[in-house]
Write a protein that holds these residues in place. Structure first.
Motif: not given
Length: 827
Positions: A194-202
């Motif tokens: 899962d994309p980390p929560v601190n990624s602007h790409l979700q």
């Protein structure tokens, strides 16, 4: 020797319990506040920092220079920007395009066997996506996972939702195919973390970009359908500024004539990946980004709070140093050197700071739930960051600097005493210069307090202004159901008729866009010329499709004319404008626009096609108050060519003010939906919550500002409390004499308070111009804002003065009411 220093330090600390408590509490609150700010700021600054190629990845953005509208900065670009630039410029190592699936199909749902869910985070991506970004695959090959047409990569959470414990690789999942997309089956070729929560790409799904029909997937130059986000992976030697100019020149060289019909020019800009979350607020952003200015401002607040806590310590330690002149004089006489005296004070300061640091950690850990509640971010995890060598170094450096600086001035004060003078009287005052520095530090603390309090009040007023202002519509008690691309107008009418059977439902309308959502240019922009207005130049309007009850449902006022009526065939070629659009087209009076017509220029509405203007509505806020009213044109969604855009169904219900009644409304709406619209998930939200999400960063900043402003005020009051305590002790005999001579309690309190009042007045005079300038800079980002009236400063400053005077009065009252006989006996 060190043991002796520690023993003496311990005795001094427990001997002066009030001073010790005030110092430890003030320092611990300052340190805890600094840690909390460091945590939040560290989280905000950490976005996208986990990518290994961070410094070499840039997003291609577009700057549209329009003849008839202001500059238009967009986060999106055309598909050509990736492959077109890569083919021409060797400094581009790779590229990827990241495009929302909904650009082709509207809202979507995904199914596998009997599992079906409404999905929003589906994106097309090129093979370069998995190469340049550090999103690890747990299954599949990142080199080939997005290479073949109709292949799809899932995140781990998504894979578990659809496949449970099955191996998803090779399985076929179905995505609804309404709209322009023609393929429904996609083969799972990879599973990624899962994309980390601190990624602007979700995202939840990545579909191979080649799945789009070839006219678009190979590098479309449909300039006004800039639906994709494009990222370039550059070589180490590449110059981003030079490259963006070369890409812009390449566009002119290859396609220079294509934009002429639109009177537009376009330039490409390269935006560093690391700047997107905090320093990007372009049109069409993937999500609501953070506020870099607010983060750095909070960092400054943390520094100010830490300084304020240390100023307290310096002030109180200096006062206590005067009390210890006799002790230090004796030490000098028996042979103590200046270094030994300094070492003693450093050990005392170090011991006190270490105790304060331990207490600060406890306060920091206890405040974690509070901070998460304020920010809405549940995945805070500062411990790994605190354990890095760099972070530990800076924490140690700050702690050491605090110990040294908070001890330095008391050392200077004590070393300046001559033994003979020091032994004469322990109540003598020091030199005027030393007292002046203490007053200066107190003034700085008051400036911090005034700045924080006025800032907090201004933030609160602006937020209340934004939330309470007349939006031009009523978004309370409105439930919104998100529709999907395949519904016909008949299915919507069926859904609406079923809702009419419930007495709690007051009105139902539909639109292609919900308030709080940016109206994008996905085929919904067109240039128009008008008849009956003073304008002879083509203009650009943003378009929405609605039904005849949309304005009624949201209580949008129709200034002149009427809304759409399905029974009138000519309404299929009619348009309604808002005030901003009517003004842009040259109509000084909205009534002049009605019954005139406009002709579409080159657009999906059909070039040269004429639409009659049947009404003008009052401006309403489609976006937050940071934005001006945009010129909007509304088209009837009964027209067949607009069917796929009916995505939102607005349902106004009665306000019964109970959770049970709202739950009943939702159950009735869901029942009607499942009956009228077969096999499509029920997906909904409340309009007021959806609209207010635009203010998330403002609300978070306001909450944190209030929290830390309160801490700063408490620290200042602690310092003031300690100073008043020692001032009253030093003047005990003086107060006794004054009372014997007839001074009243009120007079004694006024005497003790006047010096502090003078300091607060000086702080207010110095702080107001700076605070006003800062607030003007901050408010300049809002198109609709509060005015900086004198009361915005008077009320907070008065509150600070009242708190300070109350602190002085509470601590001074004990001495002021003491029997003068006891005061005269005091030594």
């Amino acid at each position: 020797m060190l043991k002796n220093y520690i023993t003496i330090s311990y005795r001094q600390l427990i001997k002066n319990k009030t001073l010790t408590t005030v110092n430890i509490l003030g320092l611990s609150l300052g340190m805890a506040a600094a840690l909390l700010i460091y945590e939040y700021a560290g989280y905000e600054k950490s976005f996208d920092r986990f990518h290994g190629n961070l410094n070499n990845i840039y997003r291609v953005t577009t700057l549209w220079n329009k003849e008839v509208t202001p500059e238009d900065n967009r986060a999106t670009t055309v598909p050509w920007s990736g492959p077109g630039a890569k083919e021409e410029f060797p400094e581009i190592r790779d590229y990827t395009r990241f495009a929302p699936f909904s650009a082709f199909t509207g809202e979507t749902w995904v199914s596998y066997q009997n599992r079906k869910f409404a999905e929003e985070k589906i994106f097309f991506a090129d093979p370069g996506f998995l190469k340049m970004f550090s999103f690890p695959l747990t299954a599949g090959d990142k080199r080939t996972a997005l290479s073949d047409r109709f292949s799809i990569v899932l995140t781990e959470t998504t894979a578990k939702r659809y496949f449970k414990n099955e191996n998803p690789l090779g399985k076929i999942i179905t995505i609804n195919t309404h709209g322009n997309f023609q393929q429904s089956g996609f083969k799972v070729t990879g599973v990624m973390e899962d994309p980390p929560v601190n990624s602007h790409l979700q995202f939840d799904f990545l579909v191979s970009y080649s799945s789009i029909w070839s006219e678009l997937s190979t590098g479309s130059t449909y300039w006004h359908w800039d639906y994709t986000y494009c990222y370039l992976w550059l070589n180490d030697q590449a110059d981003p500024k030079a490259l963006e100019q070369k890409i812009s020149h390449l566009r002119v060289k290859q396609f220079g004539g294509e934009l002429g019909d639109w009177n537009d020019e376009i330039d490409f800009k390269l935006q560093p990946l690391k700047d997107i979350h905090l320093f990007s607020s372009l049109k069409g952003e993937l999500a609501i980004n953070g506020d870099g200015v607010a983060v750095y401002f909070l960092t400054i607040i943390g520094i100010c709070i830490l300084l304020s806590a240390n100023f307290n310590y310096i002030n109180l330690a200096t006062v206590k140093a005067v009390e210890r002149r006799t002790e230090m004089g004796i030490r000098k006489i028996v042979g103590s050197t200046a270094w030994q005296l300094a070492s003693q004070l450093l050990v005392e300061s170090g011991l006190l700071n270490m105790v304060a640091a331990l207490l600060a950690v406890v306060i920091f850990l206890m405040c974690q739930p509070l901070l998460k509640n304020f920010t809405g971010v549940e995945s805070f995890n500062l411990l790994p960051a605190l354990l890095t060598a760099e972070t530990l170094f800076w924490i140690g450096a700050i702690l050491t600097a605090g110990i040294v600086l908070s001890s330095l001035y008391p050392v200077v004060v004590l070393s300046s005493f001559k033994p003979a003078q020091a032994l004469k009287s322990s109540k003598s005052k020091g030199k005027g210069g030393k007292i002046d520095l203490r007053k200066c530090l107190m003034i700085v603390q008051f400036i911090f307090c005034i700045g924080f309090t006025v800032g907090t009040y201004a933030l609160y007023r602006q937020l209340q202004y934004m939330k309470n202002i007349d939006l031009g519509m009523d978004i309370a008690q409105v439930l919104v159901v998100k529709g999907f691309g395949g519904q016909s107008y008949a299915s919507y009418e069926n859904f609406k008729s079923k809702l009419d059977a419930f007495p709690s439902i007051q009105a139902v309308g539909t639109s292609s866009s919900a308030p709080g959502e940016e109206i994008t240019n996905l085929g919904l922009r067109a240039r128009v010329t008008t008849q009956g207005s003073k304008s002879s130049v083509d203009k650009e309007l943003k378009l929405m499709t609605i039904d005849g009850d949309f304005f009624k449902t949201l209580n949008v006022k129709l200034l002149v004319g009427r809304s759409f009526d399905p029974s009138i065939p000519s309404d299929k070629e009619a348009v309604i404008l808002n005030e901003a659009a009517a003004g842009l087209l040259g109509y000084q009076n909205p009534g002049d626009a009605v019954y005139s017509s406009l002709t579409w220029g080159r657009s999906i509405m059909g070039e040269g096609k004429r639409y009659g203007i049947i009404g003008v509505i009052r401006n309403y806020h489609q976006l937050s108050l940071k934005n001006n009213h945009e010129p909007l044109a509304f088209i009837s969604n009964v027209t067949n060519e607009w069917q796929w855009n009916k995505r939102y169904y607005f349902i106004r219900f009665e306000d019964h003010s109970t959770k049970a009644s709202v739950k009943t409304v939702m159950q009735n709406v869901e029942k009607a939906w499942k009956s009228a619209v077969k096999d499509e998930p029920f997906n909904y939200f409340f309009l007021d919550h959806y609209f207010d999400r635009q203010y998330k960063s403002d609300t978070t900043f306001n909450a944190l500002f209030i929290l830390f402003s309160t801490v700063a005020i408490v620290i200042a009051c602690l310092g003031l409390f300690g100073l008043v305590a020692y001032t009253t002790l030093q003047r005990t005999k003086e107060i006794g004499v004054r009372k014997v001579l007839g001074a009243s309690v009120q007079g004694i309190l006024s005497l003790l308070a006047k010096d502090f009042i003078r300091l607060m007045v000086i702080a207010a005079i110095l702080s107001v111009p700076l605070i006003r300038w800062g607030l003007e800079q901050w408010l300049s980002q809002y198109a609709f804002r509060i005015e900086l009236t004198v009361w915005l400063f008077i009320l907070p400053i008065s509150m600070i003065m009242m708190i300070a005077l109350l602190t002085v009065a509470l601590r001074s009252m004990k001495v002021a009411v003491t029997n003068p006989v006891k005061s005269l006996r005091y030594e």
